[in-house]
Every structure is written in structure tokens, then in C-alpha cells.
Design a protein around this motif. Structure first.
Motif, PDB file in Angstrom:
ATOM      1  N   GLU A 238       4.787  29.468  81.565  1.00  0.00           N
ATOM      2  CA  GLU A 238       3.941  28.325  81.898  1.00  0.00           C
ATOM      3  C   GLU A 238       3.101  27.904  80.695  1.00  0.00           C
ATOM      4  N   ILE A 239       2.587  28.879  79.952  1.00  0.00           N
ATOM      5  CA  ILE A 239       1.772  28.569  78.779  1.00  0.00           C
ATOM      6  C   ILE A 239       2.652  28.037  77.654  1.00  0.00           C
ATOM      7  N   ALA A 240       3.862  28.554  77.541  1.00  0.00           N
ATOM      8  CA  ALA A 240       4.802  28.025  76.546  1.00  0.00           C
ATOM      9  C   ALA A 240       5.115  26.564  76.832  1.00  0.00           C
ATOM     10  N   GLU A 241       5.325  26.238  78.095  1.00  0.00           N
ATOM     11  CA  GLU A 241       5.576  24.850  78.466  1.00  0.00           C
ATOM     12  C   GLU A 241       4.359  23.971  78.178  1.00  0.00           C
ATOM     13  N   LEU A 242       3.171  24.530  78.377  1.00  0.00           N
ATOM     14  CA  LEU A 242       1.935  23.822  78.038  1.00  0.00           C
ATOM     15  C   LEU A 242       1.893  23.511  76.545  1.00  0.00           C
ATOM     16  N   ALA A 243       2.243  24.493  75.732  1.00  0.00           N
ATOM     17  CA  ALA A 243       2.241  24.292  74.279  1.00  0.00           C
ATOM     18  C   ALA A 243       3.181  23.162  73.881  1.00  0.00           C
ATOM     19  N   VAL A 244       4.354  23.117  74.495  1.00  0.00           N
ATOM     20  CA  VAL A 244       5.317  22.069  74.176  1.00  0.00           C
ATOM     21  C   VAL A 244       4.785  20.699  74.590  1.00  0.00           C
ATOM     22  N   ARG A 245       4.121  20.625  75.747  1.00  0.00           N
ATOM     23  CA  ARG A 245       3.584  19.330  76.196  1.00  0.00           C
ATOM     24  C   ARG A 245       2.546  18.776  75.232  1.00  0.00           C
ATOM     25  N   HIS A 246       1.854  19.676  74.540  1.00  0.00           N
ATOM     26  CA  HIS A 246       0.762  19.228  73.667  1.00  0.00           C
ATOM     27  C   HIS A 246       1.092  19.391  72.180  1.00  0.00           C
TER      28      HIS A 246
ATOM     29  N   HIS B 246     -18.190  13.652  57.669  1.00  0.00           N
ATOM     30  CA  HIS B 246     -19.452  12.952  57.412  1.00  0.00           C
ATOM     31  C   HIS B 246     -20.374  13.765  56.502  1.00  0.00           C
ATOM     32  N   GLN B 247     -20.151  15.084  56.457  1.00  0.00           N
ATOM     33  CA  GLN B 247     -20.938  15.952  55.584  1.00  0.00           C
ATOM     34  C   GLN B 247     -20.243  16.209  54.245  1.00  0.00           C
ATOM     35  N   GLY B 248     -19.154  15.494  54.002  1.00  0.00           N
ATOM     36  CA  GLY B 248     -18.449  15.622  52.731  1.00  0.00           C
ATOM     37  C   GLY B 248     -17.505  16.796  52.654  1.00  0.00           C
ATOM     38  N   ARG B 249     -17.108  17.334  53.800  1.00  0.00           N
ATOM     39  CA  ARG B 249     -16.195  18.475  53.812  1.00  0.00           C
ATOM     40  C   ARG B 249     -14.900  18.072  54.508  1.00  0.00           C
ATOM     41  N   GLY B 250     -13.784  18.359  53.875  1.00  0.00           N
ATOM     42  CA  GLY B 250     -12.499  18.043  54.473  1.00  0.00           C
ATOM     43  C   GLY B 250     -11.910  19.262  55.151  1.00  0.00           C
ATOM     44  N   ILE B 251     -11.510  19.118  56.398  1.00  0.00           N
ATOM     45  CA  ILE B 251     -10.883  20.225  57.119  1.00  0.00           C
ATOM     46  C   ILE B 251      -9.877  19.661  58.107  1.00  0.00           C
ATOM     47  N   ARG B 252      -8.782  20.393  58.279  1.00  0.00           N
ATOM     48  CA  ARG B 252      -7.813  20.129  59.327  1.00  0.00           C
ATOM     49  C   ARG B 252      -7.774  21.354  60.230  1.00  0.00           C
ATOM     50  N   ALA B 253      -7.354  21.164  61.475  1.00  0.00           N
ATOM     51  CA  ALA B 253      -7.281  22.289  62.399  1.00  0.00           C
ATOM     52  C   ALA B 253      -6.258  22.010  63.481  1.00  0.00           C
ATOM     53  N   GLY B 254      -5.616  23.066  63.949  1.00  0.00           N
ATOM     54  CA  GLY B 254      -4.660  22.963  65.044  1.00  0.00           C
ATOM     55  C   GLY B 254      -4.859  24.097  66.027  1.00  0.00           C
ATOM     56  N   GLN B 255      -4.361  23.900  67.229  1.00  0.00           N
ATOM     57  CA  GLN B 255      -4.479  24.913  68.270  1.00  0.00           C
ATOM     58  C   GLN B 255      -3.248  25.831  68.285  1.00  0.00           C
ATOM     59  N   LEU B 256      -3.501  27.133  68.394  1.00  0.00           N
ATOM     60  CA  LEU B 256      -2.460  28.100  68.709  1.00  0.00           C
ATOM     61  C   LEU B 256      -2.657  28.494  70.170  1.00  0.00           C
ATOM     62  N   VAL B 257      -1.861  27.937  71.049  1.00  0.00           N
ATOM     63  CA  VAL B 257      -1.981  28.231  72.474  1.00  0.00           C
ATOM     64  C   VAL B 257      -1.441  29.636  72.734  1.00  0.00           C
ATOM     65  N   THR B 258      -2.239  30.422  73.432  1.00  0.00           N
ATOM     66  CA  THR B 258      -1.969  31.846  73.585  1.00  0.00           C
ATOM     67  C   THR B 258      -1.786  32.225  75.045  1.00  0.00           C
ATOM     68  N   ALA B 259      -0.798  33.070  75.314  1.00  0.00           N
ATOM     69  CA  ALA B 259      -0.616  33.658  76.636  1.00  0.00           C
ATOM     70  C   ALA B 259      -1.103  35.103  76.602  1.00  0.00           C
ATOM     71  N   MET B 260      -1.685  35.553  77.705  1.00  0.00           N
ATOM     72  CA  MET B 260      -2.152  36.930  77.800  1.00  0.00           C
ATOM     73  C   MET B 260      -0.975  37.832  78.159  1.00  0.00           C
ATOM     74  N   ARG B 261      -0.731  38.813  77.320  1.00  0.00           N
ATOM     75  CA  ARG B 261       0.496  39.598  77.415  1.00  0.00           C
ATOM     76  C   ARG B 261       0.544  40.483  78.658  1.00  0.00           C
ATOM     77  N   HIS B 262      -0.597  40.780  79.278  1.00  0.00           N
ATOM     78  CA  HIS B 262      -0.605  41.619  80.476  1.00  0.00           C
ATOM     79  C   HIS B 262      -0.490  40.787  81.747  1.00  0.00           C
TER      80      HIS B 262
END
Length: 373
Positions: free
Chosen positions: A167-175, A145-161
Motif C-alpha cells: 500500500e505504501i509502495a503504491e502511495l509512493a508511485v502515486r506521488h 528568500h534567505q539566499g540559500r539554495g536547497i532542493r528536497a524530496g520525500q523518501l516514503v517509508t513502510a514500517m517493516r514490522h
């Protein structure tokens, strides 16, 4: 709005860097809050904050983030994640995040965040992903609406510790068809090799979900090896310590002669993108082996050697920065011009987790935008 200044011009031709089309591959949702929004959300939830106004809060984040330690740097996220525990809060933060990217000239952004950190007030994993996606879509509409074109996607992240990566990987696949474009692991790097999450990475590989891994920031070559071998990483989050696998053979007045070790050779030859974040890399001590100023950053050496380097903000709040500012800082340090900036954006477009046709469309948008500059 975010108070970070955006008026940076390229020395020589005066190009306004903000107006150039850009790709953002490494930008954390919980590192990009507007200070005023943080204050308002904290007030709604009855949370204490270390400052009573937006300017004071910006100062606090700057002071806490300039410790030279990734562990200390990460402690600032206790505050930002605390206000992102409701649907409304998550949606608002994501919406404003996209708005701010668009103002900064970003035409495609991959927004990374860890859903497991946003469950303290009763939301479920799928609910938090849906709330963030709603905000992203609202931000995209606002920008249009402000005349700017943008696309965006989510990078679902798991905490390594933690131990929720599968479970988070399965979440990423579901979405994956509802906003999620890829997977990441983040958090304290040293002592938490990607190999700890091999089961999750195996699952993602079987599902053909692209992966980036934080590696080569607070740990060295062993972490990078594990990201490549165990994680099948197509990109390295930061990755700057790949420079530890470069051997300077000799130097003269005009040239530096360098040989590459096997890890560096693989990363360069396979065009595995490095998601460098210059200001953040200084703050966390990621480049401490080479110095403590931006001119010491191995970015330029890696660029000259043909690595697929990209430029990112990482955490705009903690670093008091924007993608425009990061490019300006690199230009000041290494004398980069418009052609270099275009290369960095084309690198990022090629490394994005979009389908090939969409990546080619990004390339055309970048080339057209730079031709007009």
C-alpha cells in the motif's frame, strides 16, 4: 530555531564546515523536530510531554537515545509522531526541517518518513504526503528568500514490522511526480527481513522506483543480502555491518590487509552507497562488535577500501546533531580533511535518487563550493 550548535571548523585550515555544500540522504522527518515546536504542537493537541521547556526536552531525548539499543532508541519516536497527526503539524515540521537543513549548508536532502504512522487523527495516506510536501516547498521558498539554495524530496517509508508495504509502495508511485523520489523500509530490523516485503519491492521495480533499505544496523549480513536480493536496494540505510564480511588477513605498522566476502564485494564493486550515521550508530549499538567510541566505527576502513560511504545525521533531535557536526566528529576521529569531505558529498550526490542531469548539477555545485572554501 533548533538549538544545536553549527559552528564547527576543520582543524588545520579553519574552514567553517557549515558553509560547505552538503547532501543529506538519511534524515528522518520525525527525528528532526525542533524541541520548541514539539512542545507547542503537543500543547495544541493536549499531549503530555516529559519536560516543560525546550532545553529539558533535548536532555530527555539525549538520555533516552543513548541506550545502545535500536529498539529503545525507536521508542522516542512515539512522542515525535504523536504531534505529527494533523495537516498543520506535518506541514510545520516539514517546513522547519528544510529550513534547518538549509542553514546547515545542505543543498539537497532526501527526507524519509512513514506516512502510515500519521493517520491517528483521521488523515488519509495521500493527505499526509500532500501536507509534508507543502511544508517542504514552503521551506525551500524560505531558504531561497534567505539566499540559500536547497532542493528536497520525500523518501516514503513502510514500517517493516507491519503489513502495509505494498500500500505504501503504491502511495509512493502515486506521488512520484509530486515530491516523492524513492522508497524505504524502516523500524525494528532484527526478525523482519526485507523478504517479508518482496511483493512491494517487485511492484516498485516494475514501476522503476528507486529503493533504499535500512539494513546492516541492528542486524547483519542476512539482512543486507535480503535488502540487495529481495529489495533491489540501490543504497543501504546505515549498512555498517557490511564490515562483518571483511576479513583482516594481517597487519603491519603501516597497513592493514583485508579480504572481502561475497556480500561486501558486491556492495563495493557495484558502488551501492552506505548511508552511515556515526552518532546514531553509536547510540543504537550498530558498531558494538568493534567498540563503543567513534574511532572504533568501521567507517574509515570502509572508506579506505573504496566503499561508497556517505555521512548522514539520521535523527538530529535524538542524536543532538547536524550533518556539519557529524563531519566534524569524523574529522576529529580519523583526521579527515577538505578533500575527504568533498569525496563524501560527491558520493552522496552520485547515490541520490535524482535524474542523472540533476545529479551532475549537484556535483558541479559541490565542486564549486569546495573550490571556494
Amino acid at each position: 530555531m533548533n538549538t544545536i550548535p553549527t559552528e564547527y571548523r576543520l582543524e588545520g585550515d579553519g574552514t567553517n564546515i557549515q558553509d560547505l555544500p552538503k547532501i543529506s540522504l538519511h534524515d528522518h522527518l520525525d527525528g528532526g523536530l525542533r524541541p520548541q515546536t514539539l512542545l507547542e504542537l503537543a500543547d495544541e493537541l493536549g499531549l503530555e510531554v516529559p519536560a516543560s521547556d525546550a532545553e529539558g526536552l533535548e536532555t530527555w531525548f539525549a538520555e533516552q537515545s543513548n541506550s545502545g539499543s535500536l529498539v529503545e532508541y525507536l521508542k522516542t519516536f512515539d512522542l515525535t509522531t504523536a504531534v505529527m497527526q494533523t495537516r498543520a503539524g506535518l506541514t510545520r515540521v516539514a517546513r522547519e526541517f528544510v529550513q534547518d537543513l538549509a542553514v546547515d549548508g545542505v543543498i539537497y536532502g532526501e527526507i524519509r518518513w512513514a506516512p502510515e504512522q500519521h493517520l491517528a487523527r483521521g488523515l488519509l495516506l495521500d493527505e499526509v504526503v500532500e501536507a509534508v510536501q507543502a511544508g517542504i516547498e514552503q521551506g525551500i521558498d524560505d531558504a531561497r528568500h534567505q539566499g540559500r539554495g536547497i532542493r528536497a524530496g520525500q523518501l516514503v517509508t513502510a514500517m517493516r514490522h507491519n503489513d502495509r508495504s505494498l500500500e505504501i509502495a503504491e502511495l509512493a508511485v502515486r506521488h512520484r511526480d509530486r515530491g516523492v523520489v524513492g522508497f524505504d523500509i524502516a523500524g525494528p530490523e532484527a526478525g523482519f527481513l526485507p523478504s517479508r516485503h518482496r511483493t512491494a519491492f517487485d511492484f516498485l521495480a516494475a514501476q522503476f522506483v528507486p529503493v533504499t533499505v535500512h539494513a546492516g544496523e541492528a542486524d547483519g549480513l542476512d539482512s543486507i543480502r535480503s535488502a540487495l536480493f529481495d529489495g533491489r536496494a540501490l543504497r543501504l540505510g546505515h549498512g555498517v555491518r557490511i564490515a562483518e564480511d571483511l576479513m583482516i588477513e594481517r597487519q603491519d605498522d603501516e597497513n592493514t590487509y583485508v579480504s572481502l566476502g561475497p556480500v561486501a564485494q558486491w556492495v563495493r564493486d557495484r558502488e551501492i552507497a552506505l548511508e552511515t550515521s556515526p552518532s546514531s550508530n553509536l547510540q543504537t549499538g550498530a558498531i558494538a562488535a568493534w567498540g563503543d567510541e567513534l574511532v572504533d566505527h568501521p567507517f574509515d576502513l570502509l572508506y579506505q577500501l573504496g566503499f561508497r560511504v556517505t555521512v548522514n545525521a539520521d535523527n538530529r533531535l535524538q542524536s543532538g546533531t547536524s550533518l556539519t557536526r557529524e563531519l566534524a566528529l569524523l574529522s576529529d576521529a580519523f583526521g579527515y580533511d577538505l578533500e575527504d569531505f568533498e569525496t563524501f558529498q560527491l558520493n552522496a550526490a552520485a547515490a541520490s535518487f535524482l535524474p542523472l542531469d540533476d545529479r551532475e548539477e549537484l556535483v558541479e555545485l559541490i565542486q564549486d563550493g569546495f573550490d571556494r572554501a
